[in-house]
Write an enzyme that holds these catalytic residues in place. Structure first.
Site, PDB file in Angstrom:
ATOM      1  N   MET A  36       1.532   9.643  -1.433  1.00  0.00           N
ATOM      2  CA  MET A  36       1.279  10.154  -3.171  1.00  0.00           C
ATOM      3  C   MET A  36       1.068  11.394  -3.104  1.00  0.00           C
ATOM      4  O   MET A  36       2.132  11.741  -3.123  1.00  0.00           O
ATOM      5  CB  MET A  36       0.711   9.409  -4.197  1.00  0.00           C
ATOM      6  CG  MET A  36       1.001   9.930  -5.323  1.00  0.00           C
ATOM      7  SD  MET A  36       2.547   9.050  -5.870  1.00  0.00           S
ATOM      8  CE  MET A  36       2.408   7.967  -6.257  1.00  0.00           C
ATOM      9  N   ARG A  37       0.331  12.317  -2.040  1.00  0.00           N
ATOM     10  CA  ARG A  37       0.184  13.793  -2.293  1.00  0.00           C
ATOM     11  C   ARG A  37       1.517  14.198  -1.976  1.00  0.00           C
ATOM     12  O   ARG A  37       2.092  15.099  -2.174  1.00  0.00           O
ATOM     13  CB  ARG A  37      -1.083  14.092  -0.984  1.00  0.00           C
ATOM     14  CG  ARG A  37      -1.867  14.949  -1.683  1.00  0.00           C
ATOM     15  CD  ARG A  37      -2.486  16.058  -1.302  1.00  0.00           C
ATOM     16  NE  ARG A  37      -3.461  14.537  -0.431  1.00  0.00           N
ATOM     17  CZ  ARG A  37      -4.875  14.518  -0.157  1.00  0.00           C
ATOM     18  NH1 ARG A  37      -5.954  15.644  -0.383  1.00  0.00           N
ATOM     19  NH2 ARG A  37      -5.175  13.200   0.632  1.00  0.00           N
ATOM     20  N   ARG A  47     -18.038  -7.233   2.390  1.00  0.00           N
ATOM     21  CA  ARG A  47     -16.809  -7.506   1.282  1.00  0.00           C
ATOM     22  C   ARG A  47     -16.174  -8.624   2.152  1.00  0.00           C
ATOM     23  O   ARG A  47     -15.832  -8.869   2.743  1.00  0.00           O
ATOM     24  CB  ARG A  47     -15.867  -6.405   1.873  1.00  0.00           C
ATOM     25  CG  ARG A  47     -14.833  -6.207   0.626  1.00  0.00           C
ATOM     26  CD  ARG A  47     -14.007  -4.989   0.860  1.00  0.00           C
ATOM     27  NE  ARG A  47     -12.850  -5.671   0.408  1.00  0.00           N
ATOM     28  CZ  ARG A  47     -11.764  -5.239   0.492  1.00  0.00           C
ATOM     29  NH1 ARG A  47     -11.480  -5.015   1.610  1.00  0.00           N
ATOM     30  NH2 ARG A  47     -10.073  -5.634  -0.242  1.00  0.00           N
ATOM     31  N   ILE A  58      -5.142   7.900  -6.192  1.00  0.00           N
ATOM     32  CA  ILE A  58      -3.837   7.878  -7.030  1.00  0.00           C
ATOM     33  C   ILE A  58      -4.368   8.399  -8.407  1.00  0.00           C
ATOM     34  O   ILE A  58      -4.327   9.114  -8.698  1.00  0.00           O
ATOM     35  CB  ILE A  58      -2.607   7.509  -6.860  1.00  0.00           C
ATOM     36  CG1 ILE A  58      -2.374   7.144  -5.036  1.00  0.00           C
ATOM     37  CG2 ILE A  58      -1.990   8.153  -7.470  1.00  0.00           C
ATOM     38  CD1 ILE A  58      -1.449   6.233  -5.226  1.00  0.00           C
ATOM     39  N   GLY A  59      -4.435   7.672  -8.895  1.00  0.00           N
ATOM     40  CA  GLY A  59      -5.589   7.744 -10.239  1.00  0.00           C
ATOM     41  C   GLY A  59      -6.489   8.652 -10.725  1.00  0.00           C
ATOM     42  O   GLY A  59      -6.720   9.252 -11.601  1.00  0.00           O
ATOM     43  N   GLU A  89     -16.495   0.870  -4.885  1.00  0.00           N
ATOM     44  CA  GLU A  89     -16.252   0.010  -3.889  1.00  0.00           C
ATOM     45  C   GLU A  89     -18.149  -0.807  -3.564  1.00  0.00           C
ATOM     46  O   GLU A  89     -18.299  -1.822  -3.608  1.00  0.00           O
ATOM     47  CB  GLU A  89     -14.908  -1.051  -3.584  1.00  0.00           C
ATOM     48  CG  GLU A  89     -13.868  -1.048  -4.410  1.00  0.00           C
ATOM     49  CD  GLU A  89     -13.215  -0.455  -3.734  1.00  0.00           C
ATOM     50  OE1 GLU A  89     -12.367   0.151  -2.577  1.00  0.00           O
ATOM     51  OE2 GLU A  89     -12.486  -1.797  -3.707  1.00  0.00           O
ATOM     52  N   ASN A 102     -18.471  -3.710   5.694  1.00  0.00           N
ATOM     53  CA  ASN A 102     -16.099  -4.047   4.894  1.00  0.00           C
ATOM     54  C   ASN A 102     -15.431  -4.620   6.674  1.00  0.00           C
ATOM     55  O   ASN A 102     -14.972  -3.157   7.397  1.00  0.00           O
ATOM     56  CB  ASN A 102     -15.949  -2.914   4.338  1.00  0.00           C
ATOM     57  CG  ASN A 102     -14.897  -3.467   3.716  1.00  0.00           C
ATOM     58  OD1 ASN A 102     -13.327  -4.040   4.331  1.00  0.00           O
ATOM     59  ND2 ASN A 102     -14.457  -1.996   2.753  1.00  0.00           N
ATOM     60  N   LEU A 156      -5.800   2.662  -8.838  1.00  0.00           N
ATOM     61  CA  LEU A 156      -4.272   3.060  -7.515  1.00  0.00           C
ATOM     62  C   LEU A 156      -4.833   3.388  -6.691  1.00  0.00           C
ATOM     63  O   LEU A 156      -4.940   4.967  -6.073  1.00  0.00           O
ATOM     64  CB  LEU A 156      -3.762   3.894  -8.402  1.00  0.00           C
ATOM     65  CG  LEU A 156      -3.168   3.515 -10.069  1.00  0.00           C
ATOM     66  CD1 LEU A 156      -3.215   4.201 -10.839  1.00  0.00           C
ATOM     67  CD2 LEU A 156      -2.676   2.400 -10.041  1.00  0.00           C
ATOM     68  N   ARG A 205       3.936  -1.621  -0.282  1.00  0.00           N
ATOM     69  CA  ARG A 205       3.580  -3.400  -0.526  1.00  0.00           C
ATOM     70  C   ARG A 205       4.897  -3.290  -1.832  1.00  0.00           C
ATOM     71  O   ARG A 205       4.739  -2.215  -2.544  1.00  0.00           O
ATOM     72  CB  ARG A 205       2.873  -4.075  -1.204  1.00  0.00           C
ATOM     73  CG  ARG A 205       1.451  -4.437   0.087  1.00  0.00           C
ATOM     74  CD  ARG A 205       0.802  -5.496  -0.293  1.00  0.00           C
ATOM     75  NE  ARG A 205      -0.348  -4.490  -0.032  1.00  0.00           N
ATOM     76  CZ  ARG A 205      -1.479  -4.049  -0.747  1.00  0.00           C
ATOM     77  NH1 ARG A 205      -1.745  -4.958  -1.322  1.00  0.00           N
ATOM     78  NH2 ARG A 205      -3.119  -3.717  -0.121  1.00  0.00           N
ATOM     79  N   HIS A 239      -8.678  -6.564  -5.603  1.00  0.00           N
ATOM     80  CA  HIS A 239      -9.721  -5.319  -6.136  1.00  0.00           C
ATOM     81  C   HIS A 239     -11.314  -5.318  -7.367  1.00  0.00           C
ATOM     82  O   HIS A 239     -11.570  -4.918  -8.249  1.00  0.00           O
ATOM     83  CB  HIS A 239      -9.128  -4.269  -7.199  1.00  0.00           C
ATOM     84  CG  HIS A 239      -8.447  -3.727  -5.940  1.00  0.00           C
ATOM     85  ND1 HIS A 239      -6.523  -3.265  -6.303  1.00  0.00           N
ATOM     86  CD2 HIS A 239      -7.299  -3.353  -4.388  1.00  0.00           C
ATOM     87  CE1 HIS A 239      -6.276  -2.875  -5.277  1.00  0.00           C
ATOM     88  NE2 HIS A 239      -6.593  -2.846  -4.445  1.00  0.00           N
ATOM     89  N   LYS A 261     -16.045  -0.888   8.339  1.00  0.00           N
ATOM     90  CA  LYS A 261     -16.989   0.440   7.218  1.00  0.00           C
ATOM     91  C   LYS A 261     -18.112  -0.326   7.242  1.00  0.00           C
ATOM     92  O   LYS A 261     -18.491  -1.350   7.407  1.00  0.00           O
ATOM     93  CB  LYS A 261     -16.408   0.477   5.850  1.00  0.00           C
ATOM     94  CG  LYS A 261     -14.715   1.093   5.821  1.00  0.00           C
ATOM     95  CD  LYS A 261     -14.930   1.098   4.680  1.00  0.00           C
ATOM     96  CE  LYS A 261     -13.264   1.880   4.636  1.00  0.00           C
ATOM     97  NZ  LYS A 261     -12.605   1.847   3.555  1.00  0.00           N
TER      98      LYS A 261
HETATM   99  P1  ADP Z   1      -7.040   3.041  -0.086  1.00  0.00           P
HETATM  100  O1  ADP Z   1      -6.901   1.985  -0.560  1.00  0.00           O
HETATM  101  O2  ADP Z   1      -7.064   2.647   1.007  1.00  0.00           O
HETATM  102  O3  ADP Z   1      -9.033   3.205  -0.398  1.00  0.00           O
HETATM  103  P2  ADP Z   1      -7.049   5.226  -1.297  1.00  0.00           P
HETATM  104  O4  ADP Z   1      -7.896   4.796  -2.798  1.00  0.00           O
HETATM  105  O5  ADP Z   1      -8.214   6.320  -0.322  1.00  0.00           O
HETATM  106  O6  ADP Z   1      -6.646   4.262  -0.529  1.00  0.00           O
HETATM  107  O7  ADP Z   1      -5.839   6.186  -2.031  1.00  0.00           O
HETATM  108  C1  ADP Z   1      -4.796   6.291  -0.884  1.00  0.00           C
HETATM  109  C2  ADP Z   1      -3.796   7.352  -1.547  1.00  0.00           C
HETATM  110  O8  ADP Z   1      -4.565   8.298  -2.995  1.00  0.00           O
HETATM  111  C3  ADP Z   1      -3.064   7.946  -1.555  1.00  0.00           C
HETATM  112  O9  ADP Z   1      -1.671   7.411  -1.076  1.00  0.00           O
HETATM  113  C4  ADP Z   1      -3.334   9.273  -0.948  1.00  0.00           C
HETATM  114  O10 ADP Z   1      -2.002   9.990  -0.902  1.00  0.00           O
HETATM  115  C5  ADP Z   1      -3.457   9.470  -2.728  1.00  0.00           C
HETATM  116  N1  ADP Z   1      -4.066  10.682  -2.761  1.00  0.00           N
HETATM  117  C6  ADP Z   1      -5.456  11.756  -2.223  1.00  0.00           C
HETATM  118  N2  ADP Z   1      -5.608  12.216  -2.755  1.00  0.00           N
HETATM  119  C7  ADP Z   1      -4.563  12.783  -3.736  1.00  0.00           C
HETATM  120  C8  ADP Z   1      -3.968  14.098  -4.200  1.00  0.00           C
HETATM  121  N3  ADP Z   1      -4.762  14.877  -4.286  1.00  0.00           N
HETATM  122  N4  ADP Z   1      -2.799  13.644  -5.235  1.00  0.00           N
HETATM  123  C9  ADP Z   1      -2.072  12.754  -5.247  1.00  0.00           C
HETATM  124  N5  ADP Z   1      -2.463  11.320  -4.400  1.00  0.00           N
HETATM  125  C10 ADP Z   1      -3.649  11.599  -3.583  1.00  0.00           C
END
Ligand code: ADP
Length: 402
Positions: free
Chosen positions: A280-281, A88, A328-329, A381, A9, A206, A238, A177, A16
């Site tokens: 988000m964290r 990818r 996030i999800g 993925e 990727n 997410l 974005r 995605h 990666k």
């Molecule tokens: P990418 O699209 O780069 O693969 P990820 O799927 O790893 O990204 O998601 C990154 C997002 O997930 C970031 O906003 C990160 O803060 C959020 N995230 C990861 N762990 C947590 C958590 N425990 N609580 C809230 N958000 C989280």
């Protein structure tokens, strides 16, 4: 003969690479970063051990791939030639509806799609060509982010623009995605013990990029991203949807096309709204300690997501599950609870205890039986690229299911 499979990727300044076994189990993974700079390096993870290897100064993707492969061979993490390499590829336009074994025509078609994904397709092609020269006899398979959405019906992919925009320039909604949404379909079908063709779901991916997709009959029926991965949900940096009148307005304010594009792609979303971070964290922590801008960023994110989940219902005849995935999800209880809180009228609600532990005691389910199912399912993925690569190679060899 080797029984391993590689997944590559290539991102704009990173790469990666993962090694999978014949049954698509991950054996090792490598993340190379800061390519093109004097700090280019790669982290290798193998059997729970981690090591960092330095790459040649200012290594480009091709040099990084060749250095990484050499290292993996020297350490005998990779033995013999792989059975296939899965790549990818971000944009396949309308040319690719499934994962495809690469030949000269496929390379030309990916190249033609570069104008739709100028930051991604050229670098994806570099990875394909580098692996072709390292392993000339090994099948290379392109797995497209857009392919899963090639089933969108006309009413979901056409923009209400003059016909010539689509006919002459290919301006339509493509969606992205797709590999993640296709994986979530498989995972939910397995969880529910139903054939994929009879599962109906809404998949909310997410991560830093975010998109939501309605899936029925094994096919993508609607999705939130469009011509580019900028449309739809609020994302890390974005904007997602804005009024197209904004472009005129900002140009009249003196902003150039480049600076508007940079604003929408790199300075907006959670970062723009919070003025602090796209993470988000960190935003949840800041909001919990009373930061108003962080709270508003989360509020806009969840409300937009809820609106889109509601909109996805227009494409479905029934619903087996709403699935949260991506960083996030999978991890943010607050985002899931707040989003679902907007959807009570549609019959959604979460169980606080199940949501608290991400549904881990209940096969990912975070609400009571009886209502529409709501699930947390980690995406994979790269594992999906490995699976689709193996399927393509097996179909070509006449050993797989067609
Ligand atoms: P990418 O699209 O780069 O693969 P990820 O799927 O790893 O990204 O998601 C990154 C997002 O997930 C970031 O906003 C990160 O803060 C959020 N995230 C990861 N762990 C947590 C958590 N425990 N609580 C809230 N958000 C989280």
């Amino acid at each position: 003969m080797s029984e391993s499979l590689l997944v590559v990727n290539c991102g704009s300044s990173s790469l990666k690479l993962a090694i999978y076994s014949r049954n698509a189990e991950r054996q090792a993974q490598v993340l190379a970063e800061r390519l093109g700079t004097s700090e280019a390096s790669a982290n290798v993870e193998y059997r729970g051990q981690r090591e960092t290897i330095r790459l040649p100064e200012k290594a480009n993707h091709e040099q990084a791939l060749s250095a990484v492969i050499k290292h993996l061979e020297t350490c005998e993490i990779l033995t013999g030639k792989p059975i296939a390499v899965g790549h990818r590829v971000v944009h396949g336009g309308e040319a690719f509806k499934t994962a495809t074994i690469v030949d000269e025509e496929v390379i030309d078609a990916i190249d033609r799609c570069s104008e739709l994904a100028p930051l991604h397709n050229p670098v994806n092609l570099t990875g394909i060509k580098a692996m072709q020269s390292l392993y000339p006899q090994t099948p290379q398979v392109a797995v497209f982010d857009t392919a899963f959405h090639q089933t969108l019906p006309d009413h979901a992919y056409l923009y209400a623009l003059p016909r010539r925009c689509y006919q002459d320039w290919g301006i339509r909604r493509y969606g992205f995605h797709g590999t993640s949404h296709a994986y979530i379909l498989r995972a939910l079908a397995e969880r529910l013990d139903k054939p994929r063709s009879s599962v109906s779901l809404i998949s909310a991916h997410l991560g830093n990029g975010c998109s939501v997709t309605a899936i029925e009959g094994g096919e993508s029926k609607d999705t939130s991203m469009g011509l580019t991965p900028l449309e739809g949900l609020v994302m890390g940096t974005r904007s997602g949807d804005v009024d197209p009148g904004l472009f005129d307005f900002l140009q009249r304010k003196g902003l150039s096309q480049d600076s508007i594009s940079r604003m929408l792609n790199q300075d907006s979303g959670l970062l723009g709204l919070s003025g602090k971070t796209n993470d988000m964290r960190s935003l949840v922590e800041a909001a919990e300690s009373g930061n108003q801008a962080a709270k508003e960023a989360i509020d806009v994110f969840c409300f937009r997501l809820a609106r889109y989940i509601g909109a996805m219902m227009a494409s479905l005849t029934h619903l087996d599950g709403l699935v949260f995935t991506g960083g996030i999800g999978e991890n943010s209880r607050r985002v899931r609870a707040q989003t679902v809180g907007h959807l009570r009228l549609l019959g959604f609600s979460v169980d606080d205890n199940a949501n608290e532990n991400h549904g881990k005691d209940n096969g990912g389910r975070i609400n009571a039986e009886g209502d529409y199912g709501i699930y947390v399912i980690p995406t994979d993925e790269e594992g999906m690229i490995a699976t689709e690569t193996l399927e393509s190679v097996d179909v070509q060899a006449g050993t797989g299911e067609d």
